[in-house]
Design a protein around this motif. Structure first.
Motif, PDB file in Angstrom:
ATOM      1  N   ASN A 219      72.993  38.957  23.097  1.00 44.14           N
ATOM      2  CA  ASN A 219      74.103  38.233  23.486  1.00 44.14           C
ATOM      3  C   ASN A 219      73.993  36.804  23.996  1.00 44.14           C
ATOM      4  OD1 ASN A 219      76.171  37.497  25.187  1.00 44.14           O
ATOM      5  ND2 ASN A 219      76.693  39.564  25.914  1.00 44.14           N
TER       6      ASN A 219
ATOM      7  N   CYS B  29      66.710  45.352  31.679  1.00 47.25           N
ATOM      8  CA  CYS B  29      66.661  45.083  30.042  1.00 47.25           C
ATOM      9  C   CYS B  29      68.057  44.638  29.737  1.00 47.25           C
ATOM     10  CB  CYS B  29      66.625  46.538  29.442  1.00 47.25           C
ATOM     11  SG  CYS B  29      64.884  47.287  29.789  1.00 47.25           S
ATOM     12  N   LEU B  30      67.941  43.387  29.258  1.00 48.29           N
ATOM     13  CA  LEU B  30      69.200  42.692  28.881  1.00 48.29           C
ATOM     14  C   LEU B  30      68.984  42.211  27.326  1.00 48.29           C
ATOM     15  CD1 LEU B  30      69.115  39.910  31.850  1.00 48.29           C
ATOM     16  CD2 LEU B  30      70.468  42.030  31.457  1.00 48.29           C
ATOM     17  N   ASN B  31      70.280  42.426  26.590  1.00 48.37           N
ATOM     18  CA  ASN B  31      70.364  42.237  25.168  1.00 48.37           C
ATOM     19  C   ASN B  31      70.342  40.818  24.949  1.00 48.37           C
ATOM     20  OD1 ASN B  31      71.492  41.946  22.559  1.00 48.37           O
ATOM     21  ND2 ASN B  31      72.899  43.790  22.835  1.00 48.37           N
TER      22      ASN B  31
ATOM     23  N   TYR C 183      76.629  56.471  35.565  1.00 43.08           N
ATOM     24  CA  TYR C 183      77.225  56.691  34.350  1.00 43.08           C
ATOM     25  C   TYR C 183      76.748  57.657  33.594  1.00 43.08           C
ATOM     26  CZ  TYR C 183      79.988  54.588  30.589  1.00 43.08           C
ATOM     27  OH  TYR C 183      80.719  54.346  29.626  1.00 43.08           O
TER      28      TYR C 183
ATOM     29  N   LYS D 258      75.247  35.033  25.799  1.00 39.82           N
ATOM     30  CA  LYS D 258      75.525  34.474  27.233  1.00 39.82           C
ATOM     31  C   LYS D 258      74.588  35.065  28.106  1.00 39.82           C
ATOM     32  CE  LYS D 258      79.704  36.323  26.273  1.00 39.82           C
ATOM     33  NZ  LYS D 258      80.780  37.055  26.483  1.00 39.82           N
TER      34      LYS D 258
ATOM     35  N   LEU E 281      76.709  41.125  34.880  1.00 46.60           N
ATOM     36  CA  LEU E 281      77.034  42.164  34.051  1.00 46.60           C
ATOM     37  C   LEU E 281      76.766  43.378  34.478  1.00 46.60           C
ATOM     38  CD1 LEU E 281      74.804  42.441  30.837  1.00 46.60           C
ATOM     39  CD2 LEU E 281      74.483  40.534  32.267  1.00 46.60           C
ATOM     40  N   ALA E 282      77.319  44.584  34.309  1.00 46.59           N
ATOM     41  CA  ALA E 282      76.980  46.088  34.428  1.00 46.59           C
ATOM     42  C   ALA E 282      75.924  46.317  33.697  1.00 46.59           C
ATOM     43  CB  ALA E 282      78.216  46.796  34.380  1.00 46.59           C
ATOM     44  N   VAL E 283      74.947  46.904  34.351  1.00 49.63           N
ATOM     45  CA  VAL E 283      73.778  47.502  33.531  1.00 49.63           C
ATOM     46  C   VAL E 283      73.196  49.023  34.396  1.00 49.63           C
ATOM     47  CG1 VAL E 283      72.609  45.279  33.153  1.00 49.63           C
ATOM     48  CG2 VAL E 283      71.938  46.402  35.019  1.00 49.63           C
ATOM     49  N   THR E 284      72.656  49.756  33.318  1.00 48.24           N
ATOM     50  CA  THR E 284      71.979  51.002  33.720  1.00 48.24           C
ATOM     51  C   THR E 284      70.540  50.775  33.232  1.00 48.24           C
ATOM     52  OG1 THR E 284      72.555  52.125  31.879  1.00 48.24           O
ATOM     53  CG2 THR E 284      74.040  52.547  33.730  1.00 48.24           C
ATOM     54  N   ALA E 285      69.980  49.830  32.466  1.00 48.34           N
ATOM     55  CA  ALA E 285      68.788  49.958  32.236  1.00 48.34           C
ATOM     56  C   ALA E 285      67.978  49.022  33.179  1.00 48.34           C
ATOM     57  CB  ALA E 285      68.607  49.326  30.735  1.00 48.34           C
TER      58      ALA E 285
ATOM     59  N   ARG F 165      76.661  34.287  36.197  1.00 50.06           N
ATOM     60  CA  ARG F 165      76.893  35.209  35.220  1.00 50.06           C
ATOM     61  C   ARG F 165      76.277  36.851  36.050  1.00 50.06           C
ATOM     62  NH1 ARG F 165      78.070  37.158  30.423  1.00 50.06           N
ATOM     63  NH2 ARG F 165      76.728  38.387  29.239  1.00 50.06           N
TER      64      ARG F 165
ATOM     65  N   ARG G 294      85.503  37.746  37.061  1.00 45.51           N
ATOM     66  CA  ARG G 294      84.688  38.791  37.531  1.00 45.51           C
ATOM     67  C   ARG G 294      84.346  38.693  38.957  1.00 45.51           C
ATOM     68  NH1 ARG G 294      80.462  39.926  32.444  1.00 45.51           N
ATOM     69  NH2 ARG G 294      82.315  39.900  30.924  1.00 45.51           N
TER      70      ARG G 294
ATOM     71  N   PHE H 233      82.734  43.890  35.250  1.00 43.77           N
ATOM     72  CA  PHE H 233      81.670  43.287  34.735  1.00 43.77           C
ATOM     73  C   PHE H 233      81.052  43.998  33.466  1.00 43.77           C
ATOM     74  CE2 PHE H 233      80.024  40.330  38.033  1.00 43.77           C
ATOM     75  CZ  PHE H 233      80.929  40.574  39.098  1.00 43.77           C
ATOM     76  N   SER H 234      81.800  44.825  32.927  1.00 41.46           N
ATOM     77  CA  SER H 234      81.292  45.255  31.643  1.00 41.46           C
ATOM     78  C   SER H 234      81.494  44.790  30.548  1.00 41.46           C
ATOM     79  CB  SER H 234      81.840  47.011  31.480  1.00 41.46           C
ATOM     80  OG  SER H 234      83.207  46.739  31.430  1.00 41.46           O
ATOM     81  N   GLY H 235      82.357  43.631  30.541  1.00 40.97           N
ATOM     82  CA  GLY H 235      82.807  42.991  29.377  1.00 40.97           C
ATOM     83  C   GLY H 235      83.990  43.561  28.666  1.00 40.97           C
TER      84      GLY H 235
HETATM   85  C1  LIG Z   1      77.616  51.579  32.241  1.00 38.07           C
HETATM   86  C2  LIG Z   1      77.242  50.541  31.328  1.00 38.07           C
HETATM   87  C3  LIG Z   1      75.914  50.099  31.333  1.00 38.07           C
HETATM   88  C4  LIG Z   1      75.450  49.135  30.699  1.00 38.07           C
HETATM   89  N1  LIG Z   1      73.982  48.680  30.691  1.00 38.07           N
HETATM   90  C5  LIG Z   1      73.364  47.597  29.960  1.00 38.07           C
HETATM   91  C6  LIG Z   1      72.221  47.207  30.003  1.00 38.07           C
HETATM   92  O1  LIG Z   1      71.228  48.010  30.758  1.00 38.07           O
HETATM   93  N2  LIG Z   1      71.680  46.181  29.580  1.00 38.07           N
HETATM   94  C7  LIG Z   1      72.518  45.267  28.836  1.00 38.07           C
HETATM   95  O2  LIG Z   1      72.080  44.206  28.330  1.00 38.07           O
HETATM   96  N3  LIG Z   1      73.807  45.866  28.721  1.00 38.07           N
HETATM   97  C8  LIG Z   1      74.486  46.694  29.335  1.00 38.07           C
HETATM   98  N4  LIG Z   1      75.902  47.130  29.353  1.00 38.07           N
HETATM   99  C9  LIG Z   1      76.671  46.212  28.650  1.00 38.07           C
HETATM  100  C10 LIG Z   1      76.992  45.015  29.421  1.00 38.07           C
HETATM  101  O3  LIG Z   1      77.551  45.172  30.537  1.00 38.07           O
HETATM  102  C11 LIG Z   1      78.055  43.962  28.430  1.00 38.07           C
HETATM  103  O4  LIG Z   1      77.399  44.096  27.255  1.00 38.07           O
HETATM  104  C12 LIG Z   1      78.293  42.971  28.937  1.00 38.07           C
HETATM  105  O5  LIG Z   1      78.934  42.947  30.084  1.00 38.07           O
HETATM  106  C13 LIG Z   1      78.773  42.076  27.643  1.00 38.07           C
HETATM  107  O6  LIG Z   1      79.958  41.547  27.748  1.00 38.07           O
HETATM  108  P1  LIG Z   1      80.043  39.807  28.335  1.00 38.07           P
HETATM  109  O7  LIG Z   1      78.994  39.384  27.238  1.00 38.07           O
HETATM  110  O8  LIG Z   1      81.176  39.781  28.132  1.00 38.07           O
HETATM  111  O9  LIG Z   1      79.397  39.881  29.861  1.00 38.07           O
HETATM  112  C14 LIG Z   1      76.328  48.077  29.936  1.00 38.07           C
HETATM  113  C15 LIG Z   1      77.832  48.244  30.032  1.00 38.07           C
HETATM  114  C16 LIG Z   1      78.391  49.651  30.664  1.00 38.07           C
HETATM  115  C17 LIG Z   1      79.543  49.793  30.870  1.00 38.07           C
END
Ligand SMILES: Cc1cc2nc3c(=O)[nH]c(=O)nc-3n(C[C@H](O)[C@H](O)[C@H](O)COP(=O)(O)O)c2cc1C
Length: 169
Positions: free
Chosen positions: A65, A60-62, A161, A67, A42-46, A40, A104, A93-95
């Motif tokens: 979600n 930091c991950l939500n 971003y 997944k 995903l894109a993050v900034t945190a 797995r 991805r 990778f942003s979903g």
């Molecule tokens: C620029 C950007 C920054 C993001 N930062 C975070 C983050 O720090 N933590 C997080 O949990 N999700 C973050 N996200 C959201 C995840 O990338 C997105 O929720 C995730 O890919 C959801 O889709 P998925 O479940 O299909 O992967 C960010 C998205 C973008 C576009």
């Protein structure tokens, strides 16, 4: 004027908070993991540094979600710092495109370092980590990782971003 700003601050308004955080310039990274034959990312900034002794980062991950559960079970993750030319990769990778994980990871070239978490071959830097702490906080879990291996890539301009769009430094 001051009074008005204070009043706005006292409002428990998620939108106001999100608008404020939109002004925060965040380096975009791909956080990845692998567990039981699944990957797995995903894109993050945190995500940021915690300490250099020992080298430690956090992301930091939500946890709302489902997944993202794989990150809490695998015990490993890699933070792949993106360059400006990785915009399309970040988008994948942003979903937003609803891509499968295979789709991805079909973007970019991937290998592994020490832990087995996917490492982007041309990332500016890859921090390959073992999870040492997890701290749930409201909607997110702060995942703390000790860096087991580190790869430095080319010194390319960073992908940032801000104001809900991509910029560079
Ligand atoms: C620029 C950007 C920054 C993001 N930062 C975070 C983050 O720090 N933590 C997080 O949990 N999700 C973050 N996200 C959201 C995840 O990338 C997105 O929720 C995730 O890919 C959801 O889709 P998925 O479940 O299909 O992967 C960010 C998205 C973008 C576009």
């Amino acid at each position: 004027m001051l009074k008005r700003n204070l009043a706005e601050l006292s409002v428990a308004d998620g939108k106001l908070y999100r608008d404020a955080m939109a002004r925060y310039a965040g380096h975009v990274q791909l956080v990845t993991t692998a567990f039981n034959g699944e990957r797995r990312g995903l894109a993050v900034t945190a995500a940021c540094s915690v300490s250099d002794s020992p080298p430690t980062v956090l992301v930091c991950l939500n946890h709302h979600n489902e997944k993202n559960r794989i990150f809490f079970e695998s015990g490993i993750f890699a933070l792949n710092s993106l360059a400006f030319h990785h915009q399309a990769l970040s988008h994948a990778f942003s979903g937003l495109e609803k891509l499968t994980m295979d789709e991805r990871f079909g973007h970019g070239n991937w290998d592994t370092l020490v832990t087995g978490a996917p490492a982007l071959v041309d990332a500016i830097a890859t921090y390959d980590c073992r999870v040492v702490n997890m701290i749930p906080q409201s909607t997110h879990t702060i995942v703390v990782g000790e860096v087991a291996a580190l790869r430095l890539g080319g010194q390319n301009p960073a992908l940032v971003y801000m104001d809900r769009s991509y910029r560079t430094l």
